[in-house]
Design an enzyme around this catalytic site. Sequence first.
Site, PDB file in Angstrom:
ATOM      1  N   ILE A  14       3.223  21.211  17.378  1.00  0.00           N
ATOM      2  CA  ILE A  14       3.109  19.760  17.590  1.00  0.00           C
ATOM      3  C   ILE A  14       4.453  19.063  17.364  1.00  0.00           C
ATOM      4  CG2 ILE A  14       1.992  17.662  16.680  1.00  0.00           C
ATOM      5  CD1 ILE A  14      -0.435  19.559  15.968  1.00  0.00           C
ATOM      6  N   TYR A 164      -5.346  23.744   1.479  1.00  0.00           N
ATOM      7  CA  TYR A 164      -4.826  22.976   2.620  1.00  0.00           C
ATOM      8  C   TYR A 164      -5.550  21.626   2.733  1.00  0.00           C
ATOM      9  CZ  TYR A 164      -3.793  21.722   7.471  1.00  0.00           C
ATOM     10  OH  TYR A 164      -3.404  21.053   8.606  1.00  0.00           O
ATOM     11  N   LYS A 168      -3.963  17.802   2.354  1.00  0.00           N
ATOM     12  CA  LYS A 168      -3.965  16.800   3.421  1.00  0.00           C
ATOM     13  C   LYS A 168      -4.682  15.513   3.001  1.00  0.00           C
ATOM     14  CE  LYS A 168      -1.536  19.006   6.518  1.00  0.00           C
ATOM     15  NZ  LYS A 168      -0.217  18.520   6.925  1.00  0.00           N
ATOM     16  N   THR A 202      -1.510  25.914  18.439  1.00  0.00           N
ATOM     17  CA  THR A 202      -0.144  26.109  17.954  1.00  0.00           C
ATOM     18  C   THR A 202      -0.113  27.407  17.138  1.00  0.00           C
ATOM     19  OG1 THR A 202      -0.560  24.986  15.870  1.00  0.00           O
ATOM     20  CG2 THR A 202       0.075  23.593  17.732  1.00  0.00           C
TER      21      THR A 202
HETATM   22  N1  LIG Z   1      -2.630  22.658  14.997  1.00  0.00           N
HETATM   23  C1  LIG Z   1      -3.676  22.027  14.513  1.00  0.00           C
HETATM   24  O1  LIG Z   1      -4.805  22.242  14.972  1.00  0.00           O
HETATM   25  C2  LIG Z   1      -3.515  21.016  13.402  1.00  0.00           C
HETATM   26  C3  LIG Z   1      -4.653  20.264  13.023  1.00  0.00           C
HETATM   27  C4  LIG Z   1      -4.493  19.307  12.009  1.00  0.00           C
HETATM   28  C5  LIG Z   1      -3.261  19.092  11.415  1.00  0.00           C
HETATM   29  N2  LIG Z   1      -2.180  19.862  11.807  1.00  0.00           N
HETATM   30  C6  LIG Z   1      -0.894  19.604  11.135  1.00  0.00           C
HETATM   31  O2  LIG Z   1       0.091  19.386  12.124  1.00  0.00           O
HETATM   32  C7  LIG Z   1       1.379  19.759  11.617  1.00  0.00           C
HETATM   33  C8  LIG Z   1       2.084  20.660  12.607  1.00  0.00           C
HETATM   34  O3  LIG Z   1       1.352  21.873  12.684  1.00  0.00           O
HETATM   35  P1  LIG Z   1       1.370  22.835  13.951  1.00  0.00           P
HETATM   36  O4  LIG Z   1      -0.039  23.048  14.330  1.00  0.00           O
HETATM   37  O5  LIG Z   1       2.321  22.378  14.964  1.00  0.00           O
HETATM   38  O6  LIG Z   1       1.873  24.188  13.236  1.00  0.00           O
HETATM   39  P2  LIG Z   1       2.990  25.265  13.656  1.00  0.00           P
HETATM   40  O7  LIG Z   1       2.922  25.548  15.105  1.00  0.00           O
HETATM   41  O8  LIG Z   1       2.770  26.383  12.693  1.00  0.00           O
HETATM   42  O9  LIG Z   1       4.364  24.514  13.344  1.00  0.00           O
HETATM   43  C9  LIG Z   1       4.716  24.218  12.011  1.00  0.00           C
HETATM   44  C10 LIG Z   1       6.156  23.811  11.914  1.00  0.00           C
HETATM   45  O10 LIG Z   1       6.493  23.640  10.507  1.00  0.00           O
HETATM   46  C11 LIG Z   1       7.569  24.512  10.178  1.00  0.00           C
HETATM   47  N3  LIG Z   1       7.454  25.018   8.807  1.00  0.00           N
HETATM   48  C12 LIG Z   1       6.423  25.698   8.255  1.00  0.00           C
HETATM   49  N4  LIG Z   1       6.718  26.037   6.982  1.00  0.00           N
HETATM   50  C13 LIG Z   1       7.956  25.577   6.728  1.00  0.00           C
HETATM   51  C14 LIG Z   1       8.835  25.624   5.622  1.00  0.00           C
HETATM   52  N5  LIG Z   1       8.508  26.229   4.470  1.00  0.00           N
HETATM   53  N6  LIG Z   1      10.042  25.041   5.714  1.00  0.00           N
HETATM   54  C15 LIG Z   1      10.430  24.445   6.853  1.00  0.00           C
HETATM   55  N7  LIG Z   1       9.649  24.364   7.944  1.00  0.00           N
HETATM   56  C16 LIG Z   1       8.437  24.934   7.889  1.00  0.00           C
HETATM   57  C17 LIG Z   1       7.476  25.642  11.183  1.00  0.00           C
HETATM   58  O11 LIG Z   1       8.711  26.343  11.251  1.00  0.00           O
HETATM   59  P3  LIG Z   1       8.801  27.814  11.944  1.00  0.00           P
HETATM   60  O12 LIG Z   1       8.887  27.548  13.418  1.00  0.00           O
HETATM   61  O13 LIG Z   1      10.044  28.393  11.362  1.00  0.00           O
HETATM   62  O14 LIG Z   1       7.567  28.545  11.530  1.00  0.00           O
HETATM   63  C18 LIG Z   1       7.128  24.874  12.440  1.00  0.00           C
HETATM   64  O15 LIG Z   1       8.265  24.247  12.974  1.00  0.00           O
HETATM   65  C19 LIG Z   1       1.128  20.397  10.244  1.00  0.00           C
HETATM   66  O16 LIG Z   1       1.369  19.459   9.227  1.00  0.00           O
HETATM   67  C20 LIG Z   1      -0.347  20.752  10.304  1.00  0.00           C
HETATM   68  O17 LIG Z   1      -0.916  20.806   9.012  1.00  0.00           O
HETATM   69  C21 LIG Z   1      -2.287  20.806  12.781  1.00  0.00           C
END
Ligand SMILES: NC(=O)c1ccc[n+]([C@@H]2O[C@H](COP(=O)([O-])OP(=O)(O)OC[C@H]3O[C@@H](n4cnc5c(N)ncnc54)[C@H](OP(=O)(O)O)[C@@H]3O)[C@@H](O)[C@H]2O)c1
Length: 294
Positions: A14, A164, A168, A202
Site C-alpha cells: 500500500i 497486531y 492498531k 500485499t
Molecule cells: N494489506 C492489508 O490487508 C492491510 C489491512 C489493514 C491495514 N494494513 C496496514 O497497512 C500498512 C501497509 O501494509 P501492507 O499491506 O502494504 O504491507 P507490506 O506489503 O508488507 O508492506 C509493508 C511495508 O513496511 C515496511 N516495513 C515492515 N517492517 C519494517 C521495519 N521493521 N522497518 C522498516 N520498514 C518496515 C516493508 O518493508 P520491506 O519492503 O523491506 O518488507 C514494506 O515497505 C501496514 O501498517 C498494515 O498494518 C494492511
Amino acid sequence: MTKLILITGATAGIGKATARELAAKGHHVIIHGRNEQKAQKVVAEIKQATGNQHVNYLIADLFSMTAIKEMAARFNAKYDHLDVLINNAGAVLDDKRFETADGIEGTMALNVFAPLLLTELLLPRLRKSQDARVINMSSGTHRMAHPDMNDLNLEHVSSGQTRYGISKLFVIWNTQHLAAHLQQAGITNVTVNASHPGMATTNFGQSSDNGFWNNLVYKVALAIGKTFHIATPEQGAVTNVYLATNDAVKGVSGEFFNNKKQQAKPATGEYTPARELALWKYCMAKLQPWIDEN
Ligand SMILES: NC(=O)c1ccc[n+]([C@@H]2O[C@H](COP(=O)([O-])OP(=O)(O)OC[C@H]3O[C@@H](n4cnc5c(N)ncnc54)[C@H](OP(=O)(O)O)[C@@H]3O)[C@@H](O)[C@H]2O)c1
C-alpha cells in the site's frame, strides 16, 4: 500545489502504491524503506512510471528508535518543511514474541512507537507547512482488540495477530491524543488522522509465522485476492491519497477514516479517556531518551 510527502514502508504494498499515485499527481515524494537496494529500485520504477523526477528515499529499520532518530536528522538536514507524513509501515509479526534492542515488543515498536517518534521528531518541519497532515495507518482489526492496560509491552499476549490488533487500536488512541494535544497547543496547521486501508493483496502476513491455519489463510487470501482482483494495493492506497491531498479534509483532525475515504467511528468498547492518556504517557516516557537529545 506541490506537496513534500514522506511515506514510511513505501518499498512494497500500500505504501508503494500510495507513493506512485502521489508522484503521478506531481508531488515530491520521499519513500522510506529498510533496504537500500529495494528503495532505489522503487524510486526508479516510480520515476519511470510517472515521469516525476522528484522522488527520493530514506532508509531506517523502524524496529530501532535510534535509526528513526537518525533518519529524522537526515530529513531535517535536507528539507526545511514537510507537508505530509504517512506513517504507513506496519506488520503482523510471528506468534513467538520478540523484543527490539530497545526492550520494546516488536509489534508495538513498529506499529505504535515508530510512527509516534517519527512524528515527534518531524513536528518542527511539519509546523513550517501551511497545511501539514499526518496519516497513521490503523486497521479494521483494531475492533477485535482487548488490551490489558497493565501489560503494554504485551508480555502476556501469545498471538502475533492479537498483538497486531492491539497495536492498531493504540494507533487510533495516540492519533486522537496527538490531535487534541496539537489543538490545545494552538497548532492549527498540523492535522493527524488514522486510516484503515481495507484488506488488500500485499506482502502483509506472508512472512510471519502465526501457526499453520493462519499462515494458510494469509497465503490463500493473497492468491484469491490477486486472481479475482478483490483489493489491489492501489485500492488500499485510496484513503491515504485522499487524506494527503484533498481539500475536503483540510483542518480535520483526530478522526478515523475507512477504506472508502469516509470518516468512520472507531471501536469504542475498550476506550476511555483515562486509557488513552495512560497509553500516551507510557509511550512518551519510553521515547523520552530519543526525544530529549533532540
Ligand atoms: N494489506 C492489508 O490487508 C492491510 C489491512 C489493514 C491495514 N494494513 C496496514 O497497512 C500498512 C501497509 O501494509 P501492507 O499491506 O502494504 O504491507 P507490506 O506489503 O508488507 O508492506 C509493508 C511495508 O513496511 C515496511 N516495513 C515492515 N517492517 C519494517 C521495519 N521493521 N522497518 C522498516 N520498514 C518496515 C516493508 O518493508 P520491506 O519492503 O523491506 O518488507 C514494506 O515497505 C501496514 O501498517 C498494515 O498494518 C494492511
